[in-house]
Design an enzyme around this catalytic site. Structure first.
Site, PDB file in Angstrom:
ATOM      1  N   TYR A 110     -10.493   0.223  -3.522  1.00 42.78           N
ATOM      2  CA  TYR A 110     -10.614   0.452  -2.073  1.00 42.78           C
ATOM      3  C   TYR A 110     -11.715  -0.480  -1.584  1.00 42.78           C
ATOM      4  CZ  TYR A 110     -10.918   3.459   2.152  1.00 42.78           C
ATOM      5  OH  TYR A 110     -10.936   3.952   3.423  1.00 42.78           O
ATOM      6  N   LYS A 182      -4.956   3.011   0.797  1.00 46.36           N
ATOM      7  CA  LYS A 182      -5.135   4.293   1.495  1.00 46.36           C
ATOM      8  C   LYS A 182      -4.236   5.363   0.896  1.00 46.36           C
ATOM      9  CE  LYS A 182      -8.114   3.488   4.895  1.00 46.36           C
ATOM     10  NZ  LYS A 182      -9.280   4.311   5.249  1.00 46.36           N
TER      11      LYS A 182
END
Length: 581
Positions: A110, A182
């Site tokens: 991420y 995500k």
């Protein structure tokens, strides 16, 4: 019937899957592949005996091997590439490894590392992931969508047009990387079954000159479509979801500042939609604020807010906190708006800036000029941050400007003169863009500031020698739970009340409520447990508002939430020609 085993996840003897794949096809399916963990019986039944080494490994042994391989990669982007490859091979092993090293590996898959992977997407490309909907191919959009989702009960769709990716701007088709990241966080921290999630990039072109001039760019090489044609393309996609997946959550990610709030406002009453850049950032900041006022024994409505940076994040924070003031403290919308002072690159947002410098979404927070007639301005007539702080005497100072060092010693000390315990949240990331190093803010306020940042920082030293834990306002502490709560309740909308309920639950988990020197938010290692609690609060609020789409009762929410958690553990496979593929 539970078997007791040495693993961080429960393994149930009842976890039996009917699977229709065999041989090489089974080994190349990331959903079903177990690698060396296939049992002897499964190897016989699925034609795998000669396709695998004889040793049967446990998931723990597989994780140990994978972690050793990961550590041999030196740079974060190499680690990111290794983990992406692992994800393409074996979902259970991928998520099991991440769960065992949560704080270490989340920044690899991420932010911040994923930004570099997205920037180099066309050069790192090996295998496609997700759904690519391209503007010139929109006539086949419905057919393409159904081809990807046939036989799948989709609960989550994460989509982006990639105009404003992770602080690096327009990345064209590479935006699929943020949608996938995500989605992975939803699975990792909220237990969303990855087979029920779909990552989407809406390829409407790019204005990134580097990509347009790159002969290896894999996206649609065209200037970005805008205006009516763009709006119609987005609407066609949204209506397709409403038609075929009416109960799923639609997560908008990294849309440009001119479109993010607009689409949220346009669709939020038609479908359960969520924008993490606006609502997620706002929600986690609200939770940290609620924890801070829990320490100061005050109310949200008692504060004076200066927000430095009026883009999607800054506006989202202002809107989220404003709505919470209205709902929790009973203040009118007009009065709540007056508590906010937004500052951007043109200085304080005030009337005389005019429509060319004030986008429509900011109108409610525009300050009247007469308030500032006695305040010094710079050479271009703008009221700068220091003058705003000097006049307003804020109790809360929030930064989301990406202007490193903007909260100078003079700004911070001036703020401290106006309140006993300044609440200072420099949220810009990565860390070199932070408005103030929290250590400095702590020193300049003699240890009285209540601090939270957008990137991880080490503890600061208090005057008494104790460590003060710097909370990280990481959206991943709350957005997976907000989404899970919406999916769990099958609400047709994600309301302000549901988001505020989630923020209140996260705030209630604050270590600072027991020890003011502890962080305002839970440690990231506790993110899965925190998101579960957030989800329960969100789903319960949906029941309170009467917008749930399920037949069971509010009292069952916690049990349903716990039962819904997907865990990265291997089940037992039985071959069935009519089974899953």
């Amino acid at each position: 019937m539970q078997r007791v085993v040495k693993t961080m996840f429960p393994i149930s003897s009842e976890l039996i899957f009917k699977v229709a794949l065999r041989g090489e096809t089974l080994l190349t399916s990331p959903r079903w592949n177990k690698g060396t963990a296939f049992t002897k019986k499964e190897r016989n039944d699925f034609g795998l005996t000669s396709r695998l080494p004889s040793r049967i490994n446990t998931i723990e042994e597989q994780c140990e091997r994978a972690y050793d391989q990961l550590r041999s990669r030196e740079s974060p982007i190499q680690k990111n590439s290794f983990l992406q490859s692992l994800k393409e091979q074996n979902w259970v092993l991928y998520y099991s490894l991440l769960s065992r090293h949560l704080k270490e590996l989340t920044p690899i898959i991420y932010t911040p590392t994923e930004a570099e992977a997205i920037e180099n997407y066309s050069h790192l490309f090996r295998r496609s992931e997700g759904l690519f909907l391209t503007f010139p191919d929109q006539d086949s959009m419905e057919k393409d969508f159904l081809e990807q989702t046939r036989g799948r009960d989709i609960e989550l769709i994460v989509c982006t047009d990639a105009e404003a990716i992770l602080g690096i701007g327009d990345q064209g088709v590479g935006g699929i990387g943020i949608s996938s990241a995500k989605s992975a966080i939803y699975t990792l921290l909220a237990g969303i079954n990855p087979v029920k999630a779909l990552s989407v990039t809406l390829d409407v072109g790019t204005d990134n000159e580097t990509l347009l001039n790159d002969h290896l760019y894999v996206g649609w090489r065209s200037r970005r479509i805008r205006g009516v044609e763009y709006d119609k393309f987005i609407d066609k996609f949204v209506q397709l979801i409403r038609k075929h997946q009416p109960h799923c959550l639609l997560h908008f990610e990294d849309f440009g500042v001119t479109n993010a709030q607009r689409f949220l406002d346009l669709y939020r009453n038609e479908h359960s939609v969520f924008n993490d850049d606006i609502q997620g950032t706002g929600a986690v900041t609200l939770a940290a604020l609620m924890a801070a006022i829990g320490v100061t024994k005050s109310k949200l409505a008692d504060q004076r807010y200066v927000i430095f940076g009026a883009g999607s994040a800054g506006l989202g924070i202002a809107t989220q906190v404003r709505d919470a003031i209205i709902l929790t403290d009973g203040v009118s919308r007009e009065e709540a708006n007056k508590k906010f002072y937004l500052v951007d690159r043109f200085g304080l947002i005030k009337q005389s800036l005019g429509p060319n410098k004030i986008r429509p979404a900011l109108q409610e927070f525009v300050r009247p000029d007469e308030e500032w007639s006695d305040v010094p301005t710079n050479d271009t007539g703008e009221v700068e941050l220091l003058e705003v702080v000097r006049k307003v005497r804020p109790t809360v100072l929030i930064g989301c400007s990406t202007k490193g060092g903007a909260f100078t010693e003079r700004v911070v000390r001036t703020m401290k003169e106006g309140c006993e315990r300044p609440i200072i949240f420099p949220l810009s990331n990565p860390s070199h863009l932070v408005e103030v190093d929290p250590k400095d803010a702590n020193d300049w306020t003699e240890g009285m500031a209540l601090l939270a940042t957008g990137s991880p920082f080490p503890p600061a030293k208090m005057p008494n020698g104790k460590d003060y834990v710097i909370a990280e306002c990481n959206n991943a502490l709350i957005y997976p739970g907000l989404g899970l709560g919406s999916m769990l309740s099958q609400s047709r909308r994600m309301t302000d009340g549901m988001i505020i309920a989630g923020a209140q639950r996260l705030a209630a988990l604050s270590p600072a409520l027991k020890d003011p020197d502890s962080g305002l938010l839970p440690d990231f290692e506790d993110a899965p447990a925190a998101n579960l609690e957030v989800a329960i609060a969100v789903a319960q609020q949906a029941f309170d508002e009467g917008i749930q789409g399920v037949s069971w009762s509010k009292e069952e929410v916690r049990t349903k939430a716990e039962d819904k958690q997907w865990k990265p553990v291997y089940g037992t496979y039985e071959y069935d020609e009519q089974g899953a593929k």
